[in-house]
Design an enzyme around this catalytic site. Structure first.
Site, PDB file in Angstrom:
ATOM      1  N   ARG A 174      34.229  37.902  53.438  1.00 43.99           N
ATOM      2  CA  ARG A 174      33.283  36.807  53.141  1.00 43.99           C
ATOM      3  C   ARG A 174      32.595  36.317  54.424  1.00 43.99           C
ATOM      4  NH1 ARG A 174      34.772  38.386  48.968  1.00 43.99           N
ATOM      5  NH2 ARG A 174      35.154  37.238  47.036  1.00 43.99           N
ATOM      6  N   SER A 222      35.180  30.497  44.209  1.00 42.49           N
ATOM      7  CA  SER A 222      36.342  30.235  45.069  1.00 42.49           C
ATOM      8  C   SER A 222      35.949  29.237  46.154  1.00 42.49           C
ATOM      9  CB  SER A 222      36.802  31.516  45.768  1.00 42.49           C
ATOM     10  OG  SER A 222      37.126  32.504  44.832  1.00 42.49           O
ATOM     11  N   GLU A 266      35.563  28.563  51.844  1.00 43.67           N
ATOM     12  CA  GLU A 266      34.654  29.689  51.647  1.00 43.67           C
ATOM     13  C   GLU A 266      33.253  29.143  51.409  1.00 43.67           C
ATOM     14  OE1 GLU A 266      32.600  32.416  49.615  1.00 43.67           O
ATOM     15  OE2 GLU A 266      34.264  32.392  48.192  1.00 43.67           O
TER      16      GLU A 266
HETATM   17  N1  EPU Z   1      46.891  33.645  41.233  1.00 44.24           N
HETATM   18  C1  EPU Z   1      47.824  32.662  41.006  1.00 44.24           C
HETATM   19  N2  EPU Z   1      47.517  31.644  40.136  1.00 44.24           N
HETATM   20  C2  EPU Z   1      46.344  31.607  39.468  1.00 44.24           C
HETATM   21  C3  EPU Z   1      45.379  32.631  39.682  1.00 44.24           C
HETATM   22  C4  EPU Z   1      45.679  33.638  40.582  1.00 44.24           C
HETATM   23  O1  EPU Z   1      48.916  32.680  41.575  1.00 44.24           O
HETATM   24  O2  EPU Z   1      46.143  30.670  38.691  1.00 44.24           O
HETATM   25  C5  EPU Z   1      47.204  34.731  42.208  1.00 44.24           C
HETATM   26  C6  EPU Z   1      47.808  35.935  41.528  1.00 44.24           C
HETATM   27  O3  EPU Z   1      48.821  36.438  42.353  1.00 44.24           O
HETATM   28  C7  EPU Z   1      46.681  36.918  41.451  1.00 44.24           C
HETATM   29  C8  EPU Z   1      45.958  36.596  42.740  1.00 44.24           C
HETATM   30  O4  EPU Z   1      46.048  35.164  42.842  1.00 44.24           O
HETATM   31  O5  EPU Z   1      47.128  38.235  41.419  1.00 44.24           O
HETATM   32  C9  EPU Z   1      44.527  37.042  42.788  1.00 44.24           C
HETATM   33  O6  EPU Z   1      43.787  36.358  41.792  1.00 44.24           O
HETATM   34  P1  EPU Z   1      42.346  36.873  41.340  1.00 44.24           P
HETATM   35  O7  EPU Z   1      42.406  38.303  40.959  1.00 44.24           O
HETATM   36  O8  EPU Z   1      41.812  35.916  40.338  1.00 44.24           O
HETATM   37  O9  EPU Z   1      41.488  36.826  42.657  1.00 44.24           O
HETATM   38  P2  EPU Z   1      41.378  35.788  43.868  1.00 44.24           P
HETATM   39  O10 EPU Z   1      41.979  36.394  45.079  1.00 44.24           O
HETATM   40  O11 EPU Z   1      41.865  34.448  43.481  1.00 44.24           O
HETATM   41  C10 EPU Z   1      39.162  36.815  44.736  1.00 44.24           C
HETATM   42  C11 EPU Z   1      37.805  36.339  45.141  1.00 44.24           C
HETATM   43  C12 EPU Z   1      36.959  36.090  43.902  1.00 44.24           C
HETATM   44  C13 EPU Z   1      36.863  37.376  43.115  1.00 44.24           C
HETATM   45  C14 EPU Z   1      38.276  37.824  42.739  1.00 44.24           C
HETATM   46  C15 EPU Z   1      38.298  39.145  42.022  1.00 44.24           C
HETATM   47  C16 EPU Z   1      38.105  35.175  47.257  1.00 44.24           C
HETATM   48  C17 EPU Z   1      38.134  33.870  47.961  1.00 44.24           C
HETATM   49  N3  EPU Z   1      37.922  35.132  45.935  1.00 44.24           N
HETATM   50  O12 EPU Z   1      39.793  35.744  44.059  1.00 44.24           O
HETATM   51  O13 EPU Z   1      35.663  35.756  44.353  1.00 44.24           O
HETATM   52  O14 EPU Z   1      36.108  37.188  41.938  1.00 44.24           O
HETATM   53  O15 EPU Z   1      39.062  37.975  43.954  1.00 44.24           O
HETATM   54  O16 EPU Z   1      38.085  40.190  42.917  1.00 44.24           O
HETATM   55  O17 EPU Z   1      38.238  36.220  47.891  1.00 44.24           O
HETATM   56  C18 EPU Z   1      34.257  33.937  44.972  1.00 44.24           C
HETATM   57  O18 EPU Z   1      34.214  34.439  46.098  1.00 44.24           O
HETATM   58  O19 EPU Z   1      33.662  32.861  44.695  1.00 44.24           O
HETATM   59  C19 EPU Z   1      35.061  34.572  43.949  1.00 44.24           C
HETATM   60  C20 EPU Z   1      35.222  34.061  42.737  1.00 44.24           C
END
Ligand code: EPU
Length: 337
Positions: A164, A238, A333
């Protein structure tokens, strides 16, 4: 001819729906108007370039010039070959571009479906989702220095892409306007299905039969189930980045907390910020007119705040709670203005 508006409300122009005003505002739609930009900009100290305002939090009115990049156009090159090049204006809606490419069977953007924002904002953030980042498919981007009028093309390698992050977010912040971006797509079925949800969904699908549009539809359904729609409830995706720890830091945190959720990326360990926030007891909580989203606590939502300051204060509270519990400082972010 560029028109400058004064005291312009930005409420409809940022996905948090914050009612901040810009003292001056211009809508940039024509490439021909780029020549007159430096002269206009020269009379302003502060300038903020905006796409669709989907990654920005205004904490007050903006005393300066806001430039809304709406430079349009999508063109395809080399469509006879397997590797198609797509060239899009910086103000094109990101998901419109993804949609057109998937429809044509030009593969590469499908995992990035439904990410809010514009084509020009995509390299600034190095947007990413479901195992793909912009840097994996971008060839180059064309920029204009809004103060000097100098045009420069940046090749992918020159953009210093990180998680990012890019040179446009650091060194050239609000100095370079991204006028257009070139992407390398392919007609080959070399889809990236490594992200857990995609892997599970398509594990039994014949990869030769699979299309970018099917992946797009699935990504859209995953996003819609987890992330709040800004048209219904203000948010900027995010709010924080997922922290990347060194092995020794991870070890220290593990020692104190036992089992941790993490993903190894290169020599770093990425801990989901959503998990840290949830473990800190802040998933789906509401405080005043703000809170964390029930299905994804990494997203801060606006239930009707008077000012972005309320959201900023709540985000600091999240940072403090996570820091107290884990000794990890979450980095924002979203751009806070
Ligand atoms: N998780 C939890 N609790 C929750 C939700 C998620 O513990 O309520 C943990 C789980 O372990 C899960 C992990 O978080 O496996 C990852 O969750 P998720 O796949 O939803 O992805 P994220 O890391 O939270 C990132 C990006 C998102 C992108 C998703 C999918 C960042 C800051 N965010 O989120 O990007 O859509 O991966 O690839 O890197 C954005 O940048 O605005 C955004 C939404």
């Amino acid at each position: 001819m560029i028109q400058i508006e004064e005291n312009k409300s930005l409420k409809e122009l940022n996905s948090f729906g914050i009612d901040a005003k810009a003292s001056a505002f211009l809508f940039l739609e024509e490439f021909a108007d780029l020549v007159s930009l430096p002269e206009i900009v020269s009379s302003f100290g502060a300038v903020q370039i905006m796409g669709e305002g989907s990654n920005i939090l205004f904490t007050g009115d903006y005393d300066g010039l806001v430039i809304l990049n709406r430079l349009g156009g999508i063109e395809f090159e080399n469509v006879e070959g397997d590797n198609v090049i797509v060239h899009a204006g910086g103000g094109v809606n990101w998901d419109d571009l993804v949609n057109v490419c998937c429809d044509k069977g030009y593969n590469g953007l499908e995992n990035l479906s439904l990410i809010p924002g514009t084509v020009g904002a995509a390299p600034v953030q190095n947007i990413g989702a479901y195992g793909v980042e912009l840097k994996d498919i971008m060839i180059s981007c064309d920029t204009l220095n809004i103060r000097t009028g100098e045009s420069r093309q940046f090749l992918n390698i020159e953009c210093e892409f990180g998680y990012r992050n890019s040179i446009f977010k650091r060194k050239y912040k609000n100095e370079l306007l991204i006028t257009s971006v070139k992407f390398k797509l392919t007609k080959e079925k070399s889809f990236i299905l490594s992200y857990r949800e995609l892997q599970e969904k398509f594990q039994h699908t014949d990869k030769e039969e699979l299309t970018a549009s099917e992946i797009r539809d699935f990504v859209k359904s995953v996003r819609e189930s987890k992330l709040p729609n800004p048209e219904e409830i203000g948010n900027a995706g995010s709010f924080f980045k997922n922290p990347e720890l060194t092995k020794s830091k991870l070890g220290r945190v593990q020692k104190k907390h036992g089992k941790l959720t993490f993903f190894k990326i290169g020599d770093k360990y990425k801990i989901p910020a959503a998990w840290l926030i949830e473990q800190s007891g802040l998933k789906g909580v509401r405080e005043g007119n703000t809170g964390t989203y029930i299905n994804q606590p990494l997203v801060i939502v606006n239930y009707g705040v008077e000012s972005g300051k309320e959201i900023q204060a709540f985000s600091k509270k999240i940072q403090n709670k996570v820091y107290e519990k884990f000794g990890i400082m979450l980095e924002t972010e979203v751009n806070i203005i």
